[in-house]
Design a protein around this motif. Structure first.
Motif, PDB file in Angstrom:
ATOM      1  N   SER B 176       8.007  -7.469   9.424  1.00  7.98           N
ATOM      2  CA  SER B 176       7.218  -6.255   9.612  1.00  7.98           C
ATOM      3  C   SER B 176       7.447  -5.250   8.481  1.00  7.98           C
ATOM      4  O   SER B 176       6.755  -4.238   8.397  1.00  7.98           O
ATOM      5  CB  SER B 176       7.542  -5.609  10.949  1.00  7.98           C
ATOM      6  N   PHE B 177       8.400  -5.547   7.614  1.00  6.05           N
ATOM      7  CA  PHE B 177       8.594  -4.700   6.430  1.00  6.05           C
ATOM      8  C   PHE B 177       7.348  -4.755   5.546  1.00  6.05           C
ATOM      9  O   PHE B 177       7.048  -3.795   4.834  1.00  6.05           O
ATOM     10  CB  PHE B 177       9.823  -5.167   5.644  1.00  6.05           C
ATOM     11  N   LEU B 178       6.608  -5.884   5.622  1.00  7.65           N
ATOM     12  CA  LEU B 178       5.397  -6.023   4.823  1.00  7.65           C
ATOM     13  C   LEU B 178       4.311  -5.053   5.292  1.00  7.65           C
ATOM     14  O   LEU B 178       3.336  -4.823   4.581  1.00  7.65           O
ATOM     15  CB  LEU B 178       4.880  -7.465   4.892  1.00  7.65           C
ATOM     16  N   GLY B 179       4.482  -4.473   6.490  1.00  5.63           N
ATOM     17  CA  GLY B 179       3.561  -3.455   6.968  1.00  5.63           C
ATOM     18  C   GLY B 179       3.519  -2.242   6.054  1.00  5.63           C
ATOM     19  O   GLY B 179       2.574  -1.460   6.101  1.00  5.63           O
ATOM     20  N   LEU B 180       4.533  -2.099   5.225  1.00  5.57           N
ATOM     21  CA  LEU B 180       4.556  -1.029   4.224  1.00  5.57           C
ATOM     22  C   LEU B 180       3.341  -1.119   3.313  1.00  5.57           C
ATOM     23  O   LEU B 180       2.820  -0.103   2.851  1.00  5.57           O
ATOM     24  CB  LEU B 180       5.841  -1.147   3.400  1.00  5.57           C
ATOM     25  N   PHE B 181       2.874  -2.352   3.054  1.00  2.00           N
ATOM     26  CA  PHE B 181       1.756  -2.546   2.130  1.00  2.00           C
ATOM     27  C   PHE B 181       0.412  -2.565   2.855  1.00  2.00           C
ATOM     28  O   PHE B 181      -0.621  -2.547   2.223  1.00  2.00           O
ATOM     29  CB  PHE B 181       1.929  -3.863   1.352  1.00  2.00           C
ATOM     30  N   TRP B 182       0.444  -2.717   4.174  1.00  2.00           N
ATOM     31  CA  TRP B 182      -0.788  -2.827   4.951  1.00  2.00           C
ATOM     32  C   TRP B 182      -1.062  -1.477   5.587  1.00  2.00           C
ATOM     33  O   TRP B 182      -0.498  -1.148   6.632  1.00  2.00           O
ATOM     34  CB  TRP B 182      -0.623  -3.924   6.014  1.00  2.00           C
ATOM     35  N   VAL B 183      -1.900  -0.658   4.939  1.00  2.00           N
ATOM     36  CA  VAL B 183      -2.113   0.714   5.385  1.00  2.00           C
ATOM     37  C   VAL B 183      -3.007   0.694   6.613  1.00  2.00           C
ATOM     38  O   VAL B 183      -4.215   0.538   6.514  1.00  2.00           O
ATOM     39  CB  VAL B 183      -2.768   1.554   4.275  1.00  2.00           C
ATOM     40  N   SER B 184      -2.415   0.821   7.811  1.00  2.00           N
ATOM     41  CA  SER B 184      -3.188   0.630   9.036  1.00  2.00           C
ATOM     42  C   SER B 184      -4.079   1.822   9.337  1.00  2.00           C
ATOM     43  O   SER B 184      -4.930   1.737  10.217  1.00  2.00           O
ATOM     44  CB  SER B 184      -2.252   0.375  10.209  1.00  2.00           C
ATOM     45  N   SER B 185      -3.898   2.939   8.626  1.00  3.43           N
ATOM     46  CA  SER B 185      -4.747   4.097   8.903  1.00  3.43           C
ATOM     47  C   SER B 185      -6.037   4.044   8.090  1.00  3.43           C
ATOM     48  O   SER B 185      -6.945   4.835   8.349  1.00  3.43           O
ATOM     49  CB  SER B 185      -3.978   5.385   8.599  1.00  3.43           C
ATOM     50  N   ALA B 186      -6.115   3.111   7.130  1.00  6.27           N
ATOM     51  CA  ALA B 186      -7.310   3.041   6.282  1.00  6.27           C
ATOM     52  C   ALA B 186      -8.362   2.157   6.951  1.00  6.27           C
ATOM     53  O   ALA B 186      -8.036   1.359   7.825  1.00  6.27           O
ATOM     54  CB  ALA B 186      -6.941   2.462   4.919  1.00  6.27           C
ATOM     55  N   PRO B 187      -9.647   2.307   6.552  1.00  4.76           N
ATOM     56  CA  PRO B 187     -10.680   1.407   7.074  1.00  4.76           C
ATOM     57  C   PRO B 187     -10.409  -0.052   6.700  1.00  4.76           C
ATOM     58  O   PRO B 187      -9.789  -0.315   5.659  1.00  4.76           O
ATOM     59  CB  PRO B 187     -11.972   1.905   6.412  1.00  4.76           C
ATOM     60  N   MET B 188     -10.874  -0.961   7.548  1.00  8.28           N
ATOM     61  CA  MET B 188     -10.547  -2.383   7.409  1.00  8.28           C
ATOM     62  C   MET B 188     -10.958  -2.939   6.046  1.00  8.28           C
ATOM     63  O   MET B 188     -10.248  -3.743   5.448  1.00  8.28           O
ATOM     64  CB  MET B 188     -11.272  -3.168   8.519  1.00  8.28           C
TER      65      MET B 188
END
Lengths: 180, 278, 78
Positions: B176-188
């Protein structure tokens, strides 16, 4: 002299050439990295083993001292508040007692006063009754006198009209007139 | 109480002066003799690495001026944070309050930025900060050498931070550290693009982290030396001296600011490793 | 020094890198100015943002330092 010129020329040449950029001289990298790691190791040892625990203990101790001092100050403050409230209590007690004394004294005075007033009233009543009696006596005396005078006057008036009036009739007439 | 204090104070003062004299002698004796090159020096010559003893080759263990100045920064650290706090006084002496100030400054920074669970790594961050700060400030002494001007040194520092933070991120958070690169607040639609940008910026971190420090310090030192070279011309010398004074003041600020920035960025990276999702 | 076209290009390039300094100056000035105007609007929040200020300045300034680095590389390494 020639030596000087030579050295100046050397220096000028050295300046022209320059050391380049020593930062890019890869041959010195192992040396720097080795000494850097040694230094960081020594610094970490000094900090983690000696300096930081000491400073944090000093800070904690100071914090403890400050906390206990504040607690002591708080306690003293509470004591001062207690003393003040005791003082206020004493003051209120004294005031209440003074008021009670004043009230009691006032009551006593009131009782004396009432007694004196009652005595005076009684005296006044007695005097008034006496005076009334005297006045009644005087009034009675006056009525009798009026009766005698009226009888005499009526006798005289009747006599002057040439009649003779007996005392009984006269008296009855005068009393009837006086009543009416 | 006061007698003991004054006694330890005078002892501290004597120890301070003794250390200062010893260090000064060491610097003078191991320094290159003046006048070899006269006034015609090169601005980059101050960054040269020379062996302390003799003129041999520089292998990895040779004691060089790097060793000397790093050793001096260790001595300064020991002087400030160990000898300075020797009294453990409730009411601190001057040295002790400076040491406590430094401790509190970094401690608060770590706590504020990296969070409560970042406090565990406080000694590492303190080590980095003290090394950079003492290197920078000691490097401002005339005739000195500054280890932090060298990209080799700052790159190792930055890579230490980078590897440490990356490994810590994976150990603490797993994949889940890779979530740092996956900006979940941005549009898909934007997320893959952002992920690439984030990934690149993550790997550029150690580069900018190290070059910022080395470049800033190197630039300042080079500028001082460039102005110093102008001082050889008589007409220019007053201007040159005034400029050196001004730049020196600025450099003192930069020496501190760069240590601060390096440390605060380390804290930010540490925060990313500990809490990658916000 | 005489008539080397590569040398000429090198020095021109070094001069051109000084433009980068202007960019960094604009960036740092912008960071500081925005901070100041924000801080004057809401002074109570200013103290908590000084760390952000320095981080922003460091990022802006790093790019100027990169141009200085390019200049040094051109001067001494190329």
């Amino acid at each position: 002299m020639s030596v000087d010129t030579k050295s100046v020329a050397d220096a000028a040449e050295a300046y022209e050439k320059g050391p380049g950029m020593p930062q890019l001289d890869i041959s010195t990298f192992p040396n720097q990295i080795f000494w850097l790691l040694v230094t960081l190791g020594v610094m970490y040892f000094v900090l983690a083993r000696i300096a930081l625990p000491r400073i944090s203990s000093v800070l904690a101790e100071r914090q403890g001292t400050i906390t206990s001092d504040i607690a002591a100050a708080e306690e003293l403050k509470l004591k001062a508040a207690a003393a003040e409230s005791a003082y206020n209590q004493a003051l209120a007690d004294a005031r209440a007692e003074a008021q009670a004394i004043v009230a009691r004294t006032r009551d006593e005075i009131q009782v004396d006063l009432d007694a004196a007033i009652a005595v005076a009233d009684a005296e006044i009543a007695a005097k008034a009754a006496e005076s009334e009696k005297a006045i009644a006596e005087i009034r009675d005396g006056a009525v009798d006198a009026v009766k005698v005078v009226a009888k005499d006057t009526a006798k005289a008036v009747v006599a002057s009209m040439g009649f003779e009036a007996d005392a009984k009739t006269l008296t009855a007439a005068v009393s009837a007139r006086l009543k009416g | 109480m006061t007698e003991a204090n004054s006694k330890s104070g005078s002892f501290g003062r004597i120890a301070f002066w003794v250390i200062l004299v010893v260090v000064g002698l060491a610097i003078v004796l191991t320094g290159k003799p003046l006048g070899e090159e006269g006034l015609a020096f090169h601005p980059m010559a101050q960054f040269e690495i020379t062996p302390l003893f003799g003129d041999g080759d520089i292998s990895w263990y040779t004691p060089t001026n790097v060793t000397k100045w790093m050793g001096l920064s260790v001595l300064a650290l020991v002087g400030l944070l160990v000898i300075g706090t020797r009294g453990r006084a409730i009411v601190p002496s001057r040295m002790q309050s400076v040491g406590e100030l430094m401790y509190g400054f970094i401690y608060k920074m770590v706590e504020d930025i990296a969070g409560k669970d970042g406090v565990k790594y406080f000694p590492y961050i303190m080590t980095l900060f003290s090394f950079i700060l003492f290197s920078n400030v000691l490097g401002l002494l005339p005739m000195s050498y500054t280890p932090t001007t060298h990209i080799a040194v700052t790159a190792v520092l930055a890579m230490l931070v980078f590897t440490f933070v990356t490994v810590l991120g994976f150990v603490k958070n797993g994949a889940s550290f890779l979530g740092l690169f996956w900006v979940s607040s941005a549009p898909m639609v934007l997320r893959p693009v952002l992920a690439i940008i984030e990934l690149i910026s993550y790997f550029v971190r150690p580069v900018s982290h190290s070059i910022r420090l080395a470049g800033n310090i190197m630039a300042g030192h080079a500028v001082v030396k460039v102005f110093a070279a102008f001082a050889a011309v008589t007409i220019m010398s007053p201007l040159s001296i005034a400029a050196i004074t001004a730049v020196y003041g600025l450099e003192l600020l930069v020496a501190f600011i760069q240590a601060y920035v390096f440390t605060i960025l380390t804290c930010v990276y540490l925060k990313d490793a500990l809490h990658p999702n916000h | 020094m005489e008539g080397d076209i590569a040398e000429l290009g090198k020095y021109i390039g070094v001069g051109l890198t000084a433009i980068g300094m202007g960019g960094a100056a604009i960036g740092v000035g912008n960071v500081a100015g925005s901070y100041l105007s924000g801080a004057l609007r809401n002074p109570s929040a200013a103290a908590s943002q000084t760390a952000t200020l320095f981080i922003g300045m460091a990022f802006a300034e790093a790019l100027g330092i990169f141009s200085f680095l390019v200049a040094l590389l051109l001067m001494f390494a190329v």
